[in-house]
Design a protein around this motif. Structure first.
Motif, PDB file in Angstrom:
ATOM      1  N   CYS A 373       0.825  -1.209   0.000  1.00 51.79           N
ATOM      2  CA  CYS A 373       0.000   0.000   0.000  1.00 51.79           C
ATOM      3  C   CYS A 373       0.856   1.255   0.000  1.00 51.79           C
ATOM      4  O   CYS A 373       0.486   2.272  -0.592  1.00 51.79           O
ATOM      5  CB  CYS A 373      -0.932  -0.002   1.206  1.00 51.79           C
ATOM      6  N   SER A 374       1.997   1.212   0.655  1.00 51.52           N
ATOM      7  CA  SER A 374       2.833   2.409   0.783  1.00 51.52           C
ATOM      8  C   SER A 374       3.796   2.604  -0.381  1.00 51.52           C
ATOM      9  O   SER A 374       4.209   3.725  -0.665  1.00 51.52           O
ATOM     10  CB  SER A 374       3.643   2.345   2.082  1.00 51.52           C
ATOM     11  N   ASN A 375       4.162   1.526  -1.060  1.00 54.38           N
ATOM     12  CA  ASN A 375       5.196   1.624  -2.085  1.00 54.38           C
ATOM     13  C   ASN A 375       4.659   1.719  -3.508  1.00 54.38           C
ATOM     14  O   ASN A 375       5.329   2.244  -4.382  1.00 54.38           O
ATOM     15  CB  ASN A 375       6.151   0.430  -1.987  1.00 54.38           C
ATOM     16  N   LEU A 403       9.264   1.454   5.317  1.00 55.53           N
ATOM     17  CA  LEU A 403       8.526   1.402   6.574  1.00 55.53           C
ATOM     18  C   LEU A 403       9.325   0.650   7.625  1.00 55.53           C
ATOM     19  O   LEU A 403       9.929  -0.391   7.353  1.00 55.53           O
ATOM     20  CB  LEU A 403       7.172   0.703   6.356  1.00 55.53           C
ATOM     21  N   GLN A 404       9.308   1.178   8.832  1.00 58.79           N
ATOM     22  CA  GLN A 404       9.965   0.527   9.955  1.00 58.79           C
ATOM     23  C   GLN A 404       9.090  -0.633  10.453  1.00 58.79           C
ATOM     24  O   GLN A 404       7.886  -0.685  10.176  1.00 58.79           O
ATOM     25  CB  GLN A 404      10.209   1.543  11.068  1.00 58.79           C
ATOM     26  N   PRO A 405       9.680  -1.579  11.187  1.00 59.73           N
ATOM     27  CA  PRO A 405       8.886  -2.716  11.676  1.00 59.73           C
ATOM     28  C   PRO A 405       7.628  -2.296  12.421  1.00 59.73           C
ATOM     29  O   PRO A 405       6.563  -2.900  12.256  1.00 59.73           O
ATOM     30  CB  PRO A 405       9.874  -3.450  12.589  1.00 59.73           C
ATOM     31  N   GLU A 406       7.714  -1.243  13.244  1.00 57.58           N
ATOM     32  CA  GLU A 406       6.551  -0.770  13.974  1.00 57.58           C
ATOM     33  C   GLU A 406       5.456  -0.290  13.035  1.00 57.58           C
ATOM     34  O   GLU A 406       4.267  -0.520  13.248  1.00 57.58           O
ATOM     35  CB  GLU A 406       6.975   0.356  14.929  1.00 57.58           C
ATOM     36  N   GLN A 407       5.846   0.365  11.948  1.00 57.31           N
ATOM     37  CA  GLN A 407       4.880   0.867  10.972  1.00 57.31           C
ATOM     38  C   GLN A 407       4.278  -0.266  10.160  1.00 57.31           C
ATOM     39  O   GLN A 407       3.103  -0.230   9.802  1.00 57.31           O
ATOM     40  CB  GLN A 407       5.561   1.884  10.057  1.00 57.31           C
ATOM     41  N   GLY A 411       0.764   0.444  11.295  1.00 57.63           N
ATOM     42  CA  GLY A 411       0.419   1.624  10.533  1.00 57.63           C
ATOM     43  C   GLY A 411       1.320   2.798  10.846  1.00 57.63           C
ATOM     44  O   GLY A 411       2.185   2.738  11.714  1.00 57.63           O
ATOM     45  N   ALA A 412       1.102   3.880  10.115  1.00 56.38           N
ATOM     46  CA  ALA A 412       1.946   5.057  10.269  1.00 56.38           C
ATOM     47  C   ALA A 412       1.104   6.310  10.080  1.00 56.38           C
ATOM     48  O   ALA A 412      -0.011   6.264   9.549  1.00 56.38           O
ATOM     49  CB  ALA A 412       3.080   5.021   9.236  1.00 56.38           C
ATOM     50  N   ALA A 413       1.661   7.437  10.518  1.00 54.72           N
ATOM     51  CA  ALA A 413       0.918   8.688  10.490  1.00 54.72           C
ATOM     52  C   ALA A 413       0.544   9.106   9.076  1.00 54.72           C
ATOM     53  O   ALA A 413      -0.483   9.765   8.867  1.00 54.72           O
ATOM     54  CB  ALA A 413       1.753   9.787  11.149  1.00 54.72           C
ATOM     55  N   HIS A 414       1.351   8.716   8.080  1.00 49.59           N
ATOM     56  CA  HIS A 414       1.042   9.121   6.706  1.00 49.59           C
ATOM     57  C   HIS A 414      -0.045   8.229   6.078  1.00 49.59           C
ATOM     58  O   HIS A 414      -0.507   8.496   4.979  1.00 49.59           O
ATOM     59  CB  HIS A 414       2.306   9.071   5.838  1.00 49.59           C
ATOM     60  N   LEU A 415      -0.429   7.175   6.776  1.00 53.14           N
ATOM     61  CA  LEU A 415      -1.481   6.291   6.264  1.00 53.14           C
ATOM     62  C   LEU A 415      -2.426   5.947   7.405  1.00 53.14           C
ATOM     63  O   LEU A 415      -2.434   4.844   7.926  1.00 53.14           O
ATOM     64  CB  LEU A 415      -0.867   5.019   5.664  1.00 53.14           C
TER      65      LEU A 415
END
Length: 506
Positions: A373-375, A403-407, A411-415
């Motif tokens: 989804c991010s790439n 993306l880092q393992p936590e993301q 998830g991450a703030a940009h998604l």
């Protein structure tokens, strides 16, 4: 599925079995019969007390299933179009009648000394009863004289006998107790409320499908609210206009590691291609006692970490497309213990099957979905645009973002959007049998022992070795060999009977 069948099967796993292997039959050591249909139960692992909820009554039983306390919870004067009577500013103009109270949620909170009891009446109202004496209210809610009471604090469980509700209690790393609830939209009152009315007037119909609520009894002003942050970041709510197209029927909620998993079926898809699986497993990251890195004192948005995937039990031409029951368990395999999710699935012809999925595979599918989804735009993952919070985005390429393992996990703030994987996680049946309805798993001497309940009141025990579970893709030619593992049992259980302490005879 008769609720008592699920109760009995799960109780076998909770209370524990004294496993003395023999070819002899099982014997029921204790039993309790209720005059009403059973709905839910919970066992106190310390005192061994059993809290049992039936239609209109809750019971407190001791370890031998003898009644200690009995409390009637219904029928009560109610109307589906009325707000809960605990809402002082909303008198009801509709006629009320005696209405049965179906228990929808029964959860034990040992640390706070309460049992959460939620029924179908009063728009899904919940009570906090005293652990050790379930006939007593532990916390008066709303507090007497409290003027600021909102429907969202009262409308928690499903307000219809046939609608599902699941939940779990967890502790945030800030020390606050939380209640996660998943509940089915019933549509029972929608037609009576014009669209231009306030959301507050929608009664239960405005309740989120999934919500994380406060369960801190020391903060009564926020009890049962999901407004834990300054905004409603702790809800997964399907837009009102598409609720009927996304009707979720919840099966079970449970915690594995620091994640909450919610299993459900999307019933709105029933009637289309039956071969298409509509069984869903969703995951939400919890701000629990083992916290990950967070940006603030509270947990992240629920919709930021929410991700779901279809589960498929069976292969083309033989797919069991409706999930009935799930049970997480660790299974001994080469290299140690490995967590699996066992599930019972069914088809329209009442045939059913047991499948098992590795949590390792579930976790890797989630990470890969977020990468996709991010790439780059991907057909394997989509943003759930039916959800109010986090709507409107799509999966787009983010340059060379790594993306880092936590993301990848949460998830991450940009998604900040709920995601849905399109590709099913697949497994072939371990066992097939008509009318299976529930599953529980125990491990004895490194063997996985699976207890399967049926809708006609039978209990089956299927034993698999670690070697068999390591390779789940059994060829069909081994189906008869698997059936040799089955010990078919007559189980003296009706629609209102609870059994415990089942033992093998010498």
């Amino acid at each position: 599925m008769p609720p008592s069948m699920e109760i009995a099967v799960l109780l076998l796993g909770v209370l524990g079995l004294e496993m003395r292997w023999s070819a002899s039959a099982l014997h029921i050591q204790q039993a309790f019969a209720s005059p009403n249909l059973t709905n839910n139960f919970v066992v106190d692992p310390v005192s061994r007390k059993v809290y049992l909820a039936t239609v209109n009554t809750v019971y407190q039983l001791n370890g031998t299933l003898s009644v200690e306390v009995e409390k009637r919870t219904g029928p009560v004067e109610d109307n589906l179009l009325c707000h809960a009577p605990q809402l002082p500013q909303a008198p009801c103009e509709h006629p009320k009648s005696l209405t049965d109270n179906y228990n929808k949620l029964l959860k034990l909170d040992r640390e706070q000394g309460v049992v959460v009891v939620c029924g179908s009446v009063y728009q899904g109202f919940c009570e906090l009863r005293r652990m050790g004496n379930i006939s007593e209210i532990a916390v008066e809610f709303p507090p007497q004289g409290e003027k600021t009471v909102f429907p969202s604090m009262l409308n928690i469980a499903a307000n219809h006998p046939n609608a599902s509700t699941v939940g779990l209690i967890f502790k945030s790393h800030g020390g606050n107790t939380r209640l996660l609830v998943g509940t089915t939209y019933t549509g029972a009152g929608t037609q009576f409320f014009p669209k231009n009315h306030s959301k507050e007037d929608l009664r239960f119909e405005n309740t989120p499908e999934i919500a994380i609520r406060s369960l801190n009894i020391k903060d009564l002003s926020r009890l049962f609210t999901y407004d834990i942050n300054p905004s409603e970041d702790n809800v997964f709510k399907i837009k009102q206009e598409v609720k009927t197209k996304n009707k979720l029927n919840f099966v079970h909620a449970f915690i594995q590691k620091t994640y909450s998993y919610i299993a459900f079926n999307n019933d709105a898809k029933m009637g289309h291609k039956e071969s298409q699986p509509n069984s869903i497993l969703a995951r939400i990251c919890l701000d629990s006692d083992s916290p990950r890195k967070t940006t603030g004192p509270e947990s992240r948005k629920l919709t930021e970490s929410y991700i779901q995937m279809p589960l498929q039990c069976g292969s083309t031409g033989n797919i069991y497309n409706r999930l009935l029951s799930v049970y997480p368990a660790e299974v001994h395999a080469e290299g140690g213990w490995e967590p699996y999710l066992f599930g019972v699935f069914s088809k329209a012809d009442r045939k059913a099957a047991l499948c098992a999925f590795k949590f390792g595979d579930i976790e890797e599918e989630i990470r890969q979905g977020r990468r996709n989804c991010s790439n780059s735009p991907s057909s394997d993952v989509q943003v759930l645009d039916s959800v109010i919070q986090g709507s409107g985005a799509v999966c787009i390429q983010k340059g060379n973002l790594v993306l880092q393992p936590e993301q990848l996990d949460c998830g991450a703030a940009h998604l900040q959007h709920p995601l849905a994987l399109r590709r099913s996680l697949k497994a072939l049946p371990l066992f097939e049998y008509p009318a299976l309805s529930s599953v529980s798993v125990d491990t004895v001497h490194n063997h996985a022992v699976v207890f399967l309940g049926t809708s006609n009141g039978r209990l089956h025990k299927v034993r698999h070795t670690a070697m068999a579970l390591r390779n789940l893709d059994f060829p069909s030619s081994r189906s008869e060999k698997r059936k040799e593992c089955l010990l078919r049992l007559e189980f003296c259980l009706g629609t209102s009977e609870l059994a415990a302490e089942v033992q093998f005879s010498e």
